[in-house]
Each structure stands twice: as C-alpha cells, then as structure tokens.
Scaffold this motif. Structure first.
Motif, PDB file in Angstrom:
ATOM      1  N   LEU A 151       0.820  -1.204   0.000  1.00  0.00           N
ATOM      2  CA  LEU A 151       0.000   0.000   0.000  1.00  0.00           C
ATOM      3  C   LEU A 151       0.861   1.265   0.000  1.00  0.00           C
ATOM      4  CD1 LEU A 151      -2.949  -0.944   2.342  1.00  0.00           C
ATOM      5  CD2 LEU A 151      -3.145   0.002   0.046  1.00  0.00           C
ATOM      6  N   ALA A 152       1.996   1.235   0.688  1.00  0.00           N
ATOM      7  CA  ALA A 152       2.887   2.395   0.693  1.00  0.00           C
ATOM      8  C   ALA A 152       3.373   2.690  -0.723  1.00  0.00           C
ATOM      9  CB  ALA A 152       4.063   2.157   1.634  1.00  0.00           C
ATOM     10  N   VAL A 153       3.723   1.644  -1.459  1.00  0.00           N
ATOM     11  CA  VAL A 153       4.149   1.828  -2.855  1.00  0.00           C
ATOM     12  C   VAL A 153       2.978   2.351  -3.687  1.00  0.00           C
ATOM     13  CG1 VAL A 153       4.955   0.626  -4.920  1.00  0.00           C
ATOM     14  CG2 VAL A 153       5.963   0.092  -2.687  1.00  0.00           C
ATOM     15  N   GLU A 154       1.821   1.764  -3.494  1.00  0.00           N
ATOM     16  CA  GLU A 154       0.628   2.178  -4.235  1.00  0.00           C
ATOM     17  C   GLU A 154       0.267   3.633  -3.921  1.00  0.00           C
ATOM     18  OE1 GLU A 154      -3.839   0.365  -5.048  1.00  0.00           O
ATOM     19  OE2 GLU A 154      -2.516  -0.630  -3.640  1.00  0.00           O
ATOM     20  N   ILE A 155       0.354   4.004  -2.654  1.00  0.00           N
ATOM     21  CA  ILE A 155       0.061   5.386  -2.241  1.00  0.00           C
ATOM     22  C   ILE A 155       1.028   6.350  -2.908  1.00  0.00           C
ATOM     23  CG2 ILE A 155       0.172   6.975  -0.271  1.00  0.00           C
ATOM     24  CD1 ILE A 155      -1.063   4.636   1.403  1.00  0.00           C
ATOM     25  N   ALA A 156       2.313   5.986  -2.936  1.00  0.00           N
ATOM     26  CA  ALA A 156       3.314   6.853  -3.566  1.00  0.00           C
ATOM     27  C   ALA A 156       3.011   7.037  -5.056  1.00  0.00           C
ATOM     28  CB  ALA A 156       4.714   6.268  -3.375  1.00  0.00           C
ATOM     29  N   VAL A 157       2.691   5.955  -5.734  1.00  0.00           N
ATOM     30  CA  VAL A 157       2.395   6.028  -7.167  1.00  0.00           C
ATOM     31  C   VAL A 157       1.143   6.871  -7.413  1.00  0.00           C
ATOM     32  CG1 VAL A 157       1.658   4.667  -9.165  1.00  0.00           C
ATOM     33  CG2 VAL A 157       3.556   3.870  -7.743  1.00  0.00           C
ATOM     34  N   TYR A 158       0.071   6.619  -6.659  1.00  0.00           N
ATOM     35  CA  TYR A 158      -1.163   7.364  -6.869  1.00  0.00           C
ATOM     36  C   TYR A 158      -1.034   8.813  -6.434  1.00  0.00           C
ATOM     37  CZ  TYR A 158      -4.118   3.628  -8.567  1.00  0.00           C
ATOM     38  OH  TYR A 158      -4.675   2.660  -9.348  1.00  0.00           O
ATOM     39  N   ALA A 159      -0.207   9.110  -5.436  1.00  0.00           N
ATOM     40  CA  ALA A 159       0.002  10.499  -5.028  1.00  0.00           C
ATOM     41  C   ALA A 159       0.686  11.281  -6.150  1.00  0.00           C
ATOM     42  CB  ALA A 159       0.826  10.561  -3.749  1.00  0.00           C
ATOM     43  N   PHE A 188      -9.307  10.215  -7.991  1.00  0.00           N
ATOM     44  CA  PHE A 188      -8.031   9.741  -7.467  1.00  0.00           C
ATOM     45  C   PHE A 188      -7.831  10.166  -6.021  1.00  0.00           C
ATOM     46  CE2 PHE A 188      -7.082   9.549 -12.066  1.00  0.00           C
ATOM     47  CZ  PHE A 188      -6.868   8.190 -12.121  1.00  0.00           C
ATOM     48  N   GLY A 189      -8.375  11.304  -5.633  1.00  0.00           N
ATOM     49  CA  GLY A 189      -8.307  11.721  -4.228  1.00  0.00           C
ATOM     50  C   GLY A 189      -9.076  10.786  -3.325  1.00  0.00           C
ATOM     51  N   LEU A 190     -10.268  10.372  -3.753  1.00  0.00           N
ATOM     52  CA  LEU A 190     -11.053   9.416  -2.966  1.00  0.00           C
ATOM     53  C   LEU A 190     -10.346   8.067  -2.869  1.00  0.00           C
ATOM     54  CD1 LEU A 190     -14.663  10.210  -4.218  1.00  0.00           C
ATOM     55  CD2 LEU A 190     -13.760  10.581  -1.916  1.00  0.00           C
ATOM     56  N   MET A 191      -9.721   7.636  -3.959  1.00  0.00           N
ATOM     57  CA  MET A 191      -8.966   6.377  -3.929  1.00  0.00           C
ATOM     58  C   MET A 191      -7.783   6.483  -2.976  1.00  0.00           C
ATOM     59  SD  MET A 191      -9.059   5.371  -7.958  1.00  0.00           S
ATOM     60  CE  MET A 191      -7.718   4.242  -7.833  1.00  0.00           C
ATOM     61  N   LEU A 192      -7.107   7.618  -2.983  1.00  0.00           N
ATOM     62  CA  LEU A 192      -5.965   7.825  -2.095  1.00  0.00           C
ATOM     63  C   LEU A 192      -6.406   7.830  -0.631  1.00  0.00           C
ATOM     64  CD1 LEU A 192      -3.061   8.108  -2.946  1.00  0.00           C
ATOM     65  CD2 LEU A 192      -3.267  10.562  -2.714  1.00  0.00           C
ATOM     66  N   LEU A 193      -7.553   8.421  -0.346  1.00  0.00           N
ATOM     67  CA  LEU A 193      -8.085   8.390   1.021  1.00  0.00           C
ATOM     68  C   LEU A 193      -8.302   6.959   1.495  1.00  0.00           C
ATOM     69  CD1 LEU A 193     -10.780  11.195   1.354  1.00  0.00           C
ATOM     70  CD2 LEU A 193      -8.763  10.853   2.765  1.00  0.00           C
ATOM     71  N   GLU A 194      -8.895   6.135   0.641  1.00  0.00           N
ATOM     72  CA  GLU A 194      -9.148   4.737   1.008  1.00  0.00           C
ATOM     73  C   GLU A 194      -7.834   3.988   1.216  1.00  0.00           C
ATOM     74  OE1 GLU A 194     -11.192   1.198   1.883  1.00  0.00           O
ATOM     75  OE2 GLU A 194     -11.781   3.296   1.944  1.00  0.00           O
ATOM     76  N   MET A 195      -6.845   4.240   0.362  1.00  0.00           N
ATOM     77  CA  MET A 195      -5.544   3.587   0.521  1.00  0.00           C
ATOM     78  C   MET A 195      -4.888   3.991   1.835  1.00  0.00           C
ATOM     79  SD  MET A 195      -3.797   3.768  -3.182  1.00  0.00           S
ATOM     80  CE  MET A 195      -4.905   4.264  -4.466  1.00  0.00           C
ATOM     81  N   LEU A 196      -4.992   5.256   2.197  1.00  0.00           N
ATOM     82  CA  LEU A 196      -4.427   5.722   3.460  1.00  0.00           C
ATOM     83  C   LEU A 196      -5.122   5.071   4.651  1.00  0.00           C
ATOM     84  CD1 LEU A 196      -3.924   9.488   2.595  1.00  0.00           C
ATOM     85  CD2 LEU A 196      -2.115   7.819   3.093  1.00  0.00           C
ATOM     86  N   ARG A 197      -6.441   4.892   4.557  1.00  0.00           N
ATOM     87  CA  ARG A 197      -7.187   4.216   5.630  1.00  0.00           C
ATOM     88  C   ARG A 197      -6.709   2.782   5.784  1.00  0.00           C
ATOM     89  NH1 ARG A 197     -11.088   0.646   6.599  1.00  0.00           N
ATOM     90  NH2 ARG A 197     -11.355   0.170   4.412  1.00  0.00           N
TER      91      ARG A 197
END
Length: 176
Positions: A97-105, A145-154
């Motif tokens: 998820l950290a990798v995914e968060i970095a890519v999506y950010a 993409f912001g909503l997806m990033l919120l879910e990934m952070l959760r």
C-alpha cells in the motif's frame, strides 16, 4: 468512523447514481442516434459520438473508480500475503500500500496540474457544431483519485496498527 461512512456514501452516490445515469445516457444517445440514422435518415443527436467519447464515458469511468478500488475490483497481488500469519500479512500489505500510495500520489499531482492548466486555458471540446468547456468533466479526475488515495491511506493505517499490535487482526476483514 463517521467521516469514512460519509466518504463511502459519496463514493456510492458517484458510482450508483452518477456512473449509472451516464451508462443509461450512453445507451439512450446510441439508440436514438442509430434509430434516427436508419429509420429517419437524419442525425437526431448531432455529435453523438463526441458526447459519448468526451462526456459520458469519462464521467462513467471516473465516478466508478473509487468504489471499484474500495470493493477490491482492481487487480491485487495478495497470493503471497494471504498465506502468511496475520501480522506478517499486514506488514506485506502495508508495504504494498505504501508503494501504491506513492504512485497514486504522484499520479494525482500530475492529474491535478493537468486539470488546473485546462481550467486556466479554458479548454473546450467540440460537440456537434458547438464548443463546450471541458473543465467540469476534467474536475472529476482529481476527485476520483483523491477518494482512492483516502481509502488507501485508511487501509495503510489499519495495516500499520495491526503490525504494531494496536488493532486486532481478526477485525481486519470487516471494513476491507
């Protein structure tokens, strides 16, 4: 928890009402356009292809993205993680998820810049013989993409709490 329920209702509304109505509109525009061409030899909806390609389909996709991600409809590499004990599984998932968060950010940053430039330049799209502003459709991209990033952070926060022993791994599947 109230915040997440509000976010999930927003995602559901975008997907069910927004994307669903766009799909219905795509079907209606297609049927009316084809029926007009074959039965009346007239284009009943000028620019029907452009309407579908530049308005309806992008809205359908970007309104459905956040809930598709939350529901796990995106491809995930969980085969190795599923066979591990709960804390190790949570550590692997947190890393992924950290990798995914970095890519999506990074992706969100560039999408937001693209949208901002489009708004500043007042980009338009041609539909039939008219030119319409494209910013209302473009604004949905960073929202999705912001909503997806919120879910990934959760999910990342939940996995980190499991790794640290703060949260019970048995609750893990409840809100995933």
């Amino acid at each position: 928890m109230r915040f997440w329920k509000l976010v999930w209702k927003l995602e559901w509304g975008l997907a069910a009402i927004g994307a669903g109505s766009m799909l219905f509109a795509m079907m209606m525009v297609t049927v009316i356009s084809v029926a007009g061409r074959y039965f009346l030899q007239a284009d009943l909806i000028p620019g029907a292809y452009n309407i579908i390609e530049r308005v309806l389909f992008p809205l359908l996709v970007f309104w459905a993205l956040p809930i598709a991600h939350r529901e796990g409809l995106f491809p995930r590499l969980e085969i190795v993680a599923d066979s591990q004990p709960p804390r190790r599984r949570a550590a692997l998932m947190a890393f992924a998820l950290a990798v995914e968060i970095a890519v999506y950010a990074v992706f969100l940053w560039f999408v937001a810049r693209f949208v901002w430039v489009g708004i500043e330049q007042n980009r338009t799209m041609q539909i039939g013989t008219s030119f319409l502003p494209v910013w209302p459709i473009m604004a949905m991209m960073p929202l999705a993409f912001g909503l997806m990033l919120l879910e990934m952070l959760r999910l990342f926060w939940r996995d980190v709490r499991i790794v640290l022993g703060v949260e019970d791994p048995a609750r893990e599947g409840v809100a995933r």
